[in-house]
Design a protein around this motif. Structure first.
Motif, PDB file in Angstrom:
ATOM      1  N   SER A  33       0.851  -1.293   0.086  1.00 48.06           N
ATOM      2  CA  SER A  33       0.040  -0.067   0.107  1.00 48.06           C
ATOM      3  C   SER A  33       0.885   1.293   0.053  1.00 48.06           C
ATOM      4  O   SER A  33       1.878   1.276   0.591  1.00 48.06           O
ATOM      5  CB  SER A  33      -0.814  -0.010   1.370  1.00 48.06           C
ATOM      6  N   VAL A  34       0.474   2.405  -0.283  1.00 41.31           N
ATOM      7  CA  VAL A  34       0.900   3.501  -0.712  1.00 41.31           C
ATOM      8  C   VAL A  34       1.506   3.962   1.002  1.00 41.31           C
ATOM      9  O   VAL A  34       2.556   4.439   1.174  1.00 41.31           O
ATOM     10  CB  VAL A  34       0.163   4.626  -0.998  1.00 41.31           C
ATOM     11  N   PHE A  35       0.523   3.831   1.906  1.00 45.05           N
ATOM     12  CA  PHE A  35       0.879   3.968   3.295  1.00 45.05           C
ATOM     13  C   PHE A  35       2.181   3.370   3.764  1.00 45.05           C
ATOM     14  O   PHE A  35       2.838   4.196   4.288  1.00 45.05           O
ATOM     15  CB  PHE A  35      -0.355   3.330   3.958  1.00 45.05           C
ATOM     16  N   LYS A  36       2.581   2.252   3.310  1.00 46.97           N
ATOM     17  CA  LYS A  36       3.624   1.729   4.066  1.00 46.97           C
ATOM     18  C   LYS A  36       4.906   1.999   2.959  1.00 46.97           C
ATOM     19  O   LYS A  36       5.956   2.277   3.661  1.00 46.97           O
ATOM     20  CB  LYS A  36       3.579   0.089   3.795  1.00 46.97           C
ATOM     21  N   ARG A  37       4.872   2.294   1.915  1.00 48.79           N
ATOM     22  CA  ARG A  37       5.800   2.893   1.022  1.00 48.79           C
ATOM     23  C   ARG A  37       6.286   4.209   1.613  1.00 48.79           C
ATOM     24  O   ARG A  37       7.601   4.668   1.865  1.00 48.79           O
ATOM     25  CB  ARG A  37       5.407   3.186  -0.267  1.00 48.79           C
ATOM     26  N   ILE A  38       5.343   5.024   2.094  1.00 49.05           N
ATOM     27  CA  ILE A  38       5.475   6.115   2.902  1.00 49.05           C
ATOM     28  C   ILE A  38       6.527   6.065   4.012  1.00 49.05           C
ATOM     29  O   ILE A  38       7.528   6.840   4.083  1.00 49.05           O
ATOM     30  CB  ILE A  38       4.333   6.953   3.250  1.00 49.05           C
ATOM     31  N   TYR A  39       6.174   5.076   4.735  1.00 44.98           N
ATOM     32  CA  TYR A  39       6.908   5.005   5.993  1.00 44.98           C
ATOM     33  C   TYR A  39       8.449   4.484   5.536  1.00 44.98           C
ATOM     34  O   TYR A  39       9.527   5.018   6.175  1.00 44.98           O
ATOM     35  CB  TYR A  39       6.384   3.751   6.950  1.00 44.98           C
ATOM     36  N   GLN A  40       8.794   3.751   4.579  1.00 41.60           N
ATOM     37  CA  GLN A  40       9.747   3.268   4.014  1.00 41.60           C
ATOM     38  C   GLN A  40      10.742   4.409   3.551  1.00 41.60           C
ATOM     39  O   GLN A  40      11.869   4.529   3.886  1.00 41.60           O
ATOM     40  CB  GLN A  40       9.722   2.179   2.908  1.00 41.60           C
ATOM     41  N   VAL A  41      10.279   5.086   2.801  1.00 40.28           N
ATOM     42  CA  VAL A  41      10.773   6.429   2.147  1.00 40.28           C
ATOM     43  C   VAL A  41      11.294   7.376   3.510  1.00 40.28           C
ATOM     44  O   VAL A  41      12.691   7.775   3.472  1.00 40.28           O
ATOM     45  CB  VAL A  41      10.049   7.354   1.284  1.00 40.28           C
ATOM     46  N   VAL A  42      10.593   7.664   4.501  1.00 37.14           N
ATOM     47  CA  VAL A  42      10.825   8.302   5.603  1.00 37.14           C
ATOM     48  C   VAL A  42      12.027   7.802   6.280  1.00 37.14           C
ATOM     49  O   VAL A  42      13.010   8.264   6.853  1.00 37.14           O
ATOM     50  CB  VAL A  42       9.726   8.500   6.754  1.00 37.14           C
ATOM     51  N   GLN A  43      11.954   6.561   6.411  1.00 35.33           N
ATOM     52  CA  GLN A  43      13.131   5.661   7.027  1.00 35.33           C
ATOM     53  C   GLN A  43      14.552   5.894   6.534  1.00 35.33           C
ATOM     54  O   GLN A  43      15.592   5.874   7.031  1.00 35.33           O
ATOM     55  CB  GLN A  43      12.820   4.213   7.330  1.00 35.33           C
ATOM     56  N   GLU A  44      14.294   6.070   5.127  1.00 42.54           N
ATOM     57  CA  GLU A  44      15.731   5.849   4.286  1.00 42.54           C
ATOM     58  C   GLU A  44      16.199   7.622   4.431  1.00 42.54           C
ATOM     59  O   GLU A  44      17.333   7.651   3.985  1.00 42.54           O
ATOM     60  CB  GLU A  44      15.446   6.151   2.852  1.00 42.54           C
ATOM     61  N   ILE A  45      15.860   8.463   5.041  1.00 41.65           N
ATOM     62  CA  ILE A  45      16.254   9.918   5.150  1.00 41.65           C
ATOM     63  C   ILE A  45      17.162   9.817   6.236  1.00 41.65           C
ATOM     64  O   ILE A  45      17.307   9.276   7.294  1.00 41.65           O
ATOM     65  CB  ILE A  45      15.143  10.741   5.808  1.00 41.65           C
ATOM     66  N   PRO A  46      18.709   9.985   5.679  1.00 44.47           N
ATOM     67  CA  PRO A  46      19.919   9.969   6.525  1.00 44.47           C
ATOM     68  C   PRO A  46      19.898  11.134   7.361  1.00 44.47           C
ATOM     69  O   PRO A  46      18.990  11.863   7.648  1.00 44.47           O
ATOM     70  CB  PRO A  46      20.952  10.239   5.594  1.00 44.47           C
ATOM     71  N   LYS A  47      20.601  10.555   8.598  1.00 45.03           N
ATOM     72  CA  LYS A  47      20.734  11.520   9.833  1.00 45.03           C
ATOM     73  C   LYS A  47      21.373  12.590   9.482  1.00 45.03           C
ATOM     74  O   LYS A  47      22.304  12.712   8.868  1.00 45.03           O
ATOM     75  CB  LYS A  47      21.471  10.801  10.904  1.00 45.03           C
ATOM     76  N   GLY A  48      20.870  13.803   9.922  1.00 48.97           N
ATOM     77  CA  GLY A  48      21.416  15.219   9.413  1.00 48.97           C
ATOM     78  C   GLY A  48      20.822  15.813   8.371  1.00 48.97           C
ATOM     79  O   GLY A  48      21.171  16.869   7.852  1.00 48.97           O
ATOM     80  N   ARG A  49      19.856  15.116   7.765  1.00 48.96           N
ATOM     81  CA  ARG A  49      19.237  15.602   6.611  1.00 48.96           C
ATOM     82  C   ARG A  49      17.827  15.623   6.799  1.00 48.96           C
ATOM     83  O   ARG A  49      17.068  15.026   7.662  1.00 48.96           O
ATOM     84  CB  ARG A  49      19.384  14.783   5.278  1.00 48.96           C
ATOM     85  N   VAL A  50      17.080  16.424   5.999  1.00 55.78           N
ATOM     86  CA  VAL A  50      15.453  16.573   6.114  1.00 55.78           C
ATOM     87  C   VAL A  50      14.860  16.464   4.828  1.00 55.78           C
ATOM     88  O   VAL A  50      15.524  16.518   3.703  1.00 55.78           O
ATOM     89  CB  VAL A  50      15.021  17.707   6.782  1.00 55.78           C
ATOM     90  N   ALA A  51      13.456  16.030   4.800  1.00 59.77           N
ATOM     91  CA  ALA A  51      12.897  15.671   3.513  1.00 59.77           C
ATOM     92  C   ALA A  51      11.475  16.557   3.845  1.00 59.77           C
ATOM     93  O   ALA A  51      10.892  16.641   5.014  1.00 59.77           O
ATOM     94  CB  ALA A  51      12.627  14.124   3.271  1.00 59.77           C
ATOM     95  N   SER A  52      11.108  17.216   2.593  1.00 64.33           N
ATOM     96  CA  SER A  52       9.796  17.791   2.534  1.00 64.33           C
ATOM     97  C   SER A  52       8.580  16.922   2.166  1.00 64.33           C
ATOM     98  O   SER A  52       9.105  15.650   1.713  1.00 64.33           O
ATOM     99  CB  SER A  52       9.827  18.780   1.524  1.00 64.33           C
ATOM    100  N   TYR A  53       7.433  17.219   2.584  1.00 61.10           N
ATOM    101  CA  TYR A  53       6.215  16.342   2.375  1.00 61.10           C
ATOM    102  C   TYR A  53       6.029  15.875   0.849  1.00 61.10           C
ATOM    103  O   TYR A  53       6.035  14.944   0.544  1.00 61.10           O
ATOM    104  CB  TYR A  53       5.115  16.967   3.016  1.00 61.10           C
TER     105      TYR A  53
END
Length: 96
Positions: A2-22
Motif C-alpha cells: 500500500s501507498v501507506f507503507k511505502r511512505i514509511y519506508q521512504v521516511v526511514q531512508e532519510i539519513p541522519k542530519g538531513r531533512v525531507a519535505s512532504y
DNA sequence: CCGTTGACCAGGC
DNA sequence: GGCCTGGCCAACG
C-alpha cells in the motif's frame, strides 16, 4: 504494497542530519496528494522506527504536529543531529 | 457504504 | 501578496 507503507519506508531512508519535505516524499512514493504523507505520519503506527522529525514543510518550517511533542521538541531533535536553522526554518542545503 | 477530514502544496485569481 | 481551490488516498463515524 500500500501507498501507506511505502511512505514509511521512504521516511526511514532519510539519513541522519538531513531533512525531507512532504512533497519530496510524495513524489518519491509516486502520489500527487501530499496530504497523504502528513496524514500517514499523523497515524504513525511505530514512532520508534520512523524519524518523523526529519520531515518538514517545503519552505523549511516545521509542521504543527504533536506526535513528536510539538515544533519546539522537533527543532531540538534536529539541532542535535546537526541541522542548522535560519529564521526558524531549515536551511536549503539540508534538504535531500 | 458514504461523507468528512487531514503533520501539505501549487496554481489561479 | 493573500485567499480559494483542487488534488484523490486512507481512516473514521
Amino acid at each position: 504494497m500500500s501507498v501507506f507503507k511505502r511512505i514509511y519506508q521512504v521516511v526511514q531512508e532519510i539519513p541522519k542530519g538531513r531533512v525531507a519535505s512532504y512533497s519530496w516524499i510524495a513524489r518519491k512514493v509516486g502520489i500527487r496528494d501530499v496530504r497523504l504523507v502528513g496524514w500517514a505520519l499523523h497515524r504513525n503506527p511505530n514512532p520508534q522506527t520512523i524519524p518523523c522529525h526529519r520531515v518538514v514543510k517545503k519552505d523549511g518550517s516545521l509542521a504543527s504536529g504533536y506526535a513528536f511533542g510539538g515544533p519546539e521538541k522537533q527543532k531540538i531533535l534536529l539541532l542535535k543531529e546537526g541541522v542548522r536553522f535560519k529564521n526558524n526554518r531549515v536551511k536549503e542545503e539540508y534538504f535531500l
